[in-house]
Motif scaffolding. Structure first.
Motif, PDB file in Angstrom:
ATOM      1  N   GLU A 128     -18.256  -0.150 -12.977  1.00 23.94           N
ATOM      2  CA  GLU A 128     -18.027  -1.193 -13.980  1.00 23.94           C
ATOM      3  C   GLU A 128     -17.600  -2.457 -13.247  1.00 23.94           C
ATOM      4  OE1 GLU A 128     -16.518   1.718 -17.622  1.00 23.94           O
ATOM      5  OE2 GLU A 128     -15.030   0.742 -16.350  1.00 23.94           O
ATOM      6  N   GLU A 181     -21.965  -2.398 -16.722  1.00 23.11           N
ATOM      7  CA  GLU A 181     -21.866  -1.134 -15.985  1.00 23.11           C
ATOM      8  C   GLU A 181     -23.256  -0.753 -15.502  1.00 23.11           C
ATOM      9  OE1 GLU A 181     -19.661   2.166 -17.791  1.00 23.11           O
ATOM     10  OE2 GLU A 181     -21.370   3.463 -17.376  1.00 23.11           O
ATOM     11  N   VAL A 225      -9.621  -5.167 -20.255  1.00 20.29           N
ATOM     12  CA  VAL A 225     -10.257  -3.859 -20.115  1.00 20.29           C
ATOM     13  C   VAL A 225     -10.509  -3.648 -18.622  1.00 20.29           C
ATOM     14  CG1 VAL A 225     -12.332  -2.564 -20.688  1.00 20.29           C
ATOM     15  CG2 VAL A 225     -11.342  -4.137 -22.357  1.00 20.29           C
ATOM     16  N   HIS A 230     -16.300   5.533 -11.582  1.00 14.94           N
ATOM     17  CA  HIS A 230     -16.238   6.949 -11.946  1.00 14.94           C
ATOM     18  C   HIS A 230     -17.191   7.712 -11.027  1.00 14.94           C
ATOM     19  CE1 HIS A 230     -15.233   5.282 -16.215  1.00 14.94           C
ATOM     20  NE2 HIS A 230     -14.238   5.129 -15.374  1.00 14.94           N
ATOM     21  N   ARG A 328     -12.137   9.946 -12.449  1.00 10.99           N
ATOM     22  CA  ARG A 328     -12.036   8.640 -13.121  1.00 10.99           C
ATOM     23  C   ARG A 328     -10.915   7.749 -12.583  1.00 10.99           C
ATOM     24  NH1 ARG A 328     -14.849   8.409 -17.915  1.00 10.99           N
ATOM     25  NH2 ARG A 328     -13.358   6.977 -18.887  1.00 10.99           N
TER      26      ARG A 328
HETATM   27  N1  GLU Z   1     -13.241   0.890 -18.447  1.00 10.12           N
HETATM   28  C1  GLU Z   1     -12.711   2.229 -18.343  1.00 10.12           C
HETATM   29  C2  GLU Z   1     -12.036   2.414 -16.985  1.00 10.12           C
HETATM   30  O1  GLU Z   1     -11.322   1.553 -16.594  1.00 10.12           O
HETATM   31  C3  GLU Z   1     -13.767   3.292 -18.577  1.00 10.12           C
HETATM   32  C4  GLU Z   1     -14.525   3.206 -19.871  1.00 10.12           C
HETATM   33  C5  GLU Z   1     -15.597   4.280 -19.930  1.00 10.12           C
HETATM   34  O2  GLU Z   1     -15.293   5.441 -20.244  1.00 10.12           O
HETATM   35  O3  GLU Z   1     -16.728   3.983 -19.559  1.00 10.12           O
HETATM   36  O4  GLU Z   1     -12.197   3.397 -16.312  1.00 10.12           O
END
Ligand code: GLU
Ligand code: MG
Length: 437
Positions: A128, A181, A225, A230, A328
């Motif tokens: 992201e 993303e 945000v 991930h 994560r």
């Molecule tokens: N923006 C969220 C993070 O900081 C994740 C959101 C999502 O599940 O894609 O990890």
């Protein structure tokens, strides 16, 4: 104008930045054997360019040896010099892996996994990021309109990834203002981290070409945000067959999968300084941000440090191929190689210790008090980089996974970064990180 086409040979270092040197493309074959000269103290250049305490001072010489398998050459077709990047390993003049070479550290973690289990790791880094500057108007989360705002950039980035040999999956307008993303196909072994490193550079390059600046910083402001990274993982056995899933086990975790995840969660507080390594990473790792705040496994739950991801297949063979779990608690300030190495070592440690598979949570852990959490084996993750660094340094099992001086050098590097930001408030810290990642 005369021009000599050049290729940049570099590596993502402790700061998560790709540093190295360029030379004429015509010398790539020769340089892939002889390397380019490199300086040990460079590893203590923090993301803000201040040099943290270094045991090397002005002494020593190293070689950065490009690995031609990583070579990404992308011509954007706009007349600008092609994106030409090769990653590599840093070695001593005697050709031994250097103690702070993040790629060699990952390669040895993957070798440990294979030696202990016979398994190879398949991984994909989901990134992201946001486009910096005055954000577009609100009300555009996940929308077609928000996607259209920067579709030209998105198409350039996706084409550049494909041209670099990185299999693209999706491009989406994420929840935050001007947040996007990109997901890509999984790759086996060190290549997954190589591709993550190249992806970030390609996203920067693609945004530049549309007069925007991309930022992978974990947070653009304290209330914003977050930008997560991930890391999706699965295993292949010696015959290249999927080995992550066992339909007879709870939640489908094969025995090694369960023990690997248990290891990651057991050592999570001590590896967090490597996977979420900026000062503001800890503002992101708080409850209700869909990031990670506790050492828990979630089943299809986006507020867990490790999540078992959904599959769309119905027959057992196809489920086995799709089945994967996701870490994560990482972000774009981390070197993909170091983050993955830490996760793999923690996982293999869990397998060696024959840990029982964790019980997945499907609830909001933030409403439980500390005693209830502790009784159930859960703890809040470290809430500052300072705390995370202390836990890393104090955990001899964890520091023992890395070359002898690495943990001290890493610790000193991050102390230099902390010191640089000491007198700033969180808004100013977010602004500082947005400029450098
Ligand atoms: N923006 C969220 C993070 O900081 C994740 C959101 C999502 O599940 O894609 O990890
Ligand atoms: Mg996302």
């Amino acid at each position: 104008m005369i021009r000599e086409p050049m290729v940049f040979a570099g590596m993502s270092d402790i700061s998560g930045k790709v540093r190295g040197k360029a030379f004429p493309v015509s010398a790539l074959e020769k340089r892939s054997v002889r390397g380019v000269g490199w300086t040990p103290t460079n590893v203590q250049i923090t993301c803000f360019d201040v040099i943290a305490e270094s045991p090397f001072g002005a002494l020593g010489d190293l070689l950065l040896i490009p690995d031609r398998d990583t070579h990404a050459c992308v011509d954007f077709g706009d007349g600008s010099p092609p994106f030409n990047l090769t990653l590599g390993n840093i070695v001593s003049l005697e050709n031994e892996p250097w103690e702070c070479c993040t790629r060699s550290i990952l390669i040895s973690a993957l070798a440990r996994l294979e030696a202990v289990t016979g398994l190879r790791l398949k991984a994909a880094f989901e990134h992201e990021f946001h486009l910096a500057g005055e954000p577009a108007q609100p009300g555009e989360a996940y929308t077609h309109k928000g996607y259209r705002n920067n579709v030209a950039f998105g198409e350039t980035a996706m084409a550049a990834l494909e041209a670099a040999g990185i299999g693209t999956d999706t491009f989406m307008r994420e929840y935050g203002p001007d947040q996007y993303e990109i997901t890509v196909d999984p790759e086996v072994g060190v290549q997954a981290a190589d591709s993550a490193t190249i992806l970030r550079e390609l996203v920067y390059a693609s945004a530049d070409r549309h007069d925007r600046r991309a930022s992978f910083s974990p947070l653009r402001s304290p209330d914003a945000v977050g930008n997560g990274v991930h890391i999706h993982m699965s295993f292949l056995d010696g015959n290249g067959k999927p080995a992550t899933y066992d339909h007879g086990n709870p939640f489908g975790m094969a025995e090694t999968t369960g023990a690997f995840i248990a290891g990651v969660l057991k050592y999570l507080d001590s590896i967090l300084a490597l996977t979420a390594p900026s000062v503001i990473s800890y503002l992101r790792l708080t409850p209700h941000r869909w990031s990670a705040a506790y050492n828990n496994l979630g089943f299809r739950d986006r507020e867990a440090s490790v999540r078992i991801c959904p599959v769309t297949a119905v027959d057992q063979d196809s489920i086995g191929k799709q089945y994967n779990f996701e870490f994560r608690a990482a972000d774009g300030a981390a070197s993909p190689h170091l983050a993955l190495a830490a996760i793999v070592h923690a996982g293999v440690q869990g397998i060696e210790e024959q840990l029982a598979p964790p019980e997945p949570t499907e609830e909001d852990l933030s409403v439980l008090d500390d005693r209830t959490l502790a009784n159930r084996g859960y703890a809040r993750l470290p809430q500052t980089l300072d705390d995370a660094l202390q836990r890393f340094a104090a955990n001899k099992t964890v520091t023992g996974w890395f070359p002898e001086r690495f943990s001290q050098i890493y610790h000193d590097h991050k102390r230099g970064e902390l010191e640089h930001l000491r007198d700033l408030d969180n808004d100013e810290r977010c602004a500082a990180y947005e400029k450098v990642y």
